[in-house]
Design a protein around this motif. Structure first.
Motif, PDB file in Angstrom:
ATOM      1  N   THR A 100      17.723  17.402  15.571  1.00  0.00           N
ATOM      2  CA  THR A 100      17.294  18.051  16.810  1.00  0.00           C
ATOM      3  C   THR A 100      18.469  18.700  17.530  1.00  0.00           C
ATOM      4  N   ALA A 328      14.373  25.072  23.669  1.00  0.00           N
ATOM      5  CA  ALA A 328      13.563  23.938  23.202  1.00  0.00           C
ATOM      6  C   ALA A 328      12.893  24.248  21.867  1.00  0.00           C
ATOM      7  N   ARG A 331      15.323  23.621  19.067  1.00  0.00           N
ATOM      8  CA  ARG A 331      15.564  22.185  18.903  1.00  0.00           C
ATOM      9  C   ARG A 331      14.358  21.527  18.217  1.00  0.00           C
ATOM     10  N   ALA A 332      13.158  21.904  18.665  1.00  0.00           N
ATOM     11  CA  ALA A 332      11.939  21.361  18.058  1.00  0.00           C
ATOM     12  C   ALA A 332      11.818  21.806  16.602  1.00  0.00           C
ATOM     13  N   ASP A 440      14.015  18.501  27.103  1.00  0.00           N
ATOM     14  CA  ASP A 440      13.478  17.489  26.182  1.00  0.00           C
ATOM     15  C   ASP A 440      11.949  17.449  26.234  1.00  0.00           C
ATOM     16  N   THR A 443      10.750  20.431  24.301  1.00  0.00           N
ATOM     17  CA  THR A 443      10.980  20.183  22.868  1.00  0.00           C
ATOM     18  C   THR A 443       9.857  19.331  22.294  1.00  0.00           C
TER      19      THR A 443
END
Length: 589
Positions: A100, A328, A331-332, A440, A443
């Motif tokens: 991540t 995000a 990252r996801a 977060d 994400t």
């Protein structure tokens, strides 16, 4: 694009509930607080209308609903640990599964991303000059754009190529064109990305042949061919053959590269074009990973082991103006892909689970009005891509909504990346936005919604079936319509377009393509065809056709053989069409 209001919010007309004090102690505390108001409360209100106005503007933010991201994810006023604690995600580390926070432990502290400006226009000579210009100004990788005839398997002298030769990219019809394009550029010293799909196998064969003419082994070549045909059926439309034989060619390339061109990325599975066509961030990831699953299954079905080819799969994403959602999204994306590879395909090699991706800033976000505003847009999008942990990046030029960019505009775009890398400090630590409750939350939310899409596509029978049913296409059209409607109704502000217009806006000096390029290109191609050994050409073409008819024959060695015997790109495409046919799309409204 910043978060926006969709519905009506506020609590106008509601009576403020009477506050009750539970005991004397609480009452004293309240009195103490009201004796020493802060500056913002020292307001003498005499006008009843003023009282009403102030009351409306100080409504508790929690009452203001309807604010969402571009992907329609609801956005609260503020976020807390409780918004993400339900996931029970351990303290993730960069360079460790599920990646991540980044695929490398030190990310940009050790090495910046590759700054790869998309280039290629007009003739091979002009493209060669632009490549050298970019390399001299600090670009660290080449990215080659092709004209529409090259992308659709037509030589420059094909009647259907008229008016398009050298327009959207460089015209490449023969090995001579490719030799000219990379003249004086040592292919063992640079990495090259080629945005090509239907004819990707031919362009890779040409590149390999150029490298060998320089004494460079194919195993030393570094770069990428886009080679993502499924998204062509979904969004971009530069297909030639039907899906099944097209998937075969992709499998042939991946298999061939895993053995002989081992540092090459034979496919860059692309969400970019679907995003530019109108999808949102969630759809971009979901449809891209659904395509990836289809490609992986194609390779496994022909007996390849996942860890033999998965480390050389790469991806290509768009980055738009919804700053935090884009960060995000990246990252996801890493987390989703890692779990797909480990849980669905049982990959053992950690490199098979790492999502390596290129990012290009959004061309769709550029405006023809007030083009200098595009510099700000591109810088914002580029920052999102870097904070999201990309491996390479292309920054669009300010004038690309109007024409192919000038050298001055390209230099500004490149300098944008260099300033972000060296002056902002964002490269000093890995994943600097980790720990942001909002990032977060986004994400996690994006991951959930992408998983829902993937399950739905699985129930349809996979990406290929979903493409044939028009599912992806319809989803993108719906979202594109929604976006356009928001702009028309000014619910989505585009500076300089539907707000803050400038009636005195002056169009900048544009890059103009020389009209004589097409004539010169056709003349060179005619000379090339007249000077070759036609017996060798015909023999090489017959070998292509006979092997195309054998489903278990890998076509890459025969394409390379054809290129070396001076068969043109159009002739190779025609040979395959005689066996595979030409795809006819199903139009739905």
């Amino acid at each position: 694009m910043t978060a926006r209001k969709i519905g009506k919010g506020g609590s106008k007309g509601q009576k403020k509930p009477r506050q009750k004090t539970a005991n004397l102690k609480q009452k004293k505390v309240i009195q103490k607080q009201t004796k020493k108001p802060n500056r913002s409360t020292k307001i003498k209100l005499k006008n009843p209308k003023q009282v009403k106005s102030i009351s409306k503007s100080t409504i508790k933010p929690e009452k203001l609903d309807g604010i969402v991201t571009d992907s329609k994810i609801p956005v609260k006023v503020s976020y807390f640990r409780t918004d993400i604690s339900r996931r029970n995600i351990k303290d993730e580390k960069p360079g460790k599964y599920p990646f991540t926070r980044g695929i490398h432990e030190t990310m940009y502290r050790s090495r910046f991303w590759t700054m790869r400006q998309y280039s290629g226009f007009g003739s091979a000579e002009e493209t060669n000059e632009r490549f050298k210009f970019l390399l001299e100004h600090g670009q660290t990788g080449l990215s080659l754009a092709f004209d529409l005839p090259t992308q659709t398997g037509r030589d420059s002298d094909n009647p259907q190529s008229e008016g398009e030769v050298g327009r959207t990219g460089v015209a490449i019809s023969s090995i001579d064109d490719m030799l000219t394009c990379f003249n004086g550029i040592p292919l063992d010293k640079v990495s090259t990305s080629m945005t090509i799909n239907s004819t990707a196998s031919t362009l890779l064969a040409l590149y390999i042949t150029v490298a060998e003419s320089q004494g460079v082994s194919p195993s030393s070549l570094r770069g990428t061919t886009q080679n993502d045909i499924l998204k062509e059926y979904i969004a971009r439309n530069t297909y030639i053959y039907p899906p099944k034989p097209s998937m075969r060619l992709i499998g042939d390339m991946i298999q061939y590269c895993s053995k002989y061109v081992t540092q090459w990325y034979p496919i860059s599975i692309s969400g970019y074009h679907m995003r530019e066509a109108g999808s949102n961030a969630v759809q971009e990831l979901a449809f891209t990973f659904a395509d990836a699953i289809e490609y992986i299954n194609t390779c496994i079905d022909r007996g390849m082991k996942i860890d033999d080819f998965a480390p050389r799969l790469s991806f290509f994403f768009c980055c738009t103006m919804e700053f935090f959602e884009e960060i995000a999204k990246f990252r996801a994306a890493r987390r989703i892909y890692a779990r797909i590879m480990k849980e669905r395909f049982h990959a053992k090699d950690p490199k098979s689970c790492t999502l390596r991706f290129h990012v290009q800033t959004s061309g769709e976000s550029l405006t023809a009005q007030q083009v200098d505003n595009n510099i700000v847009r591109v810088a914002t999008e580029a920052m999102s891509a870097v904070l999201g942990g990309c491996q390479s990046l292309h920054t669009n030029s300010r004038d690309e909504a109007l024409a192919l960019p000038t050298e001055e505009s390209v230099k500004i775009a490149l300098r944008t990346q260099q300033i972000i890398a060296t002056e902002t400090g964002v490269t000093k630590t890995v994943d600097p936005l980790a720990g942001s409750y909002y990032v977060d939350y986004l994400t996690n939310k994006i991951e959930d919604e992408v998983e829902n899409y993937l399950k739905k596509i699985d129930r349809m029978g996979g990406a290929l079936k979903a493409v044939e049913k028009g599912f992806f296409q319809d989803e993108i059209r719906k979202n594109a319509y929604s976006l356009k409607k928001e702009i028309d109704e000014q619910k989505r502000v585009i500076v300089g377009v539907n707000k803050y217009k400038d009636q005195h806006d002056i169009e900048p000096k544009l890059n103009v393509i020389d009209q004589s390029i097409e004539e010169r290109q056709i003349a060179r191609l005619k000379e090339f065809k007249n000077s070759r050994d036609n017996i060798k050409v015909e023999h090489a073409v017959s070998i292509l056709i006979s092997n195309a008819e054998k489903e278990d024959s890998n076509l890459m060695p025969h394409i390379i053989n054809a290129v070396k015997n001076k068969v043109t790109l159009g002739e190779i495409s025609n040979a395959f069409q005689s066996v595979f046919g030409r795809y006819q799309p199903k139009i739905s409204f």
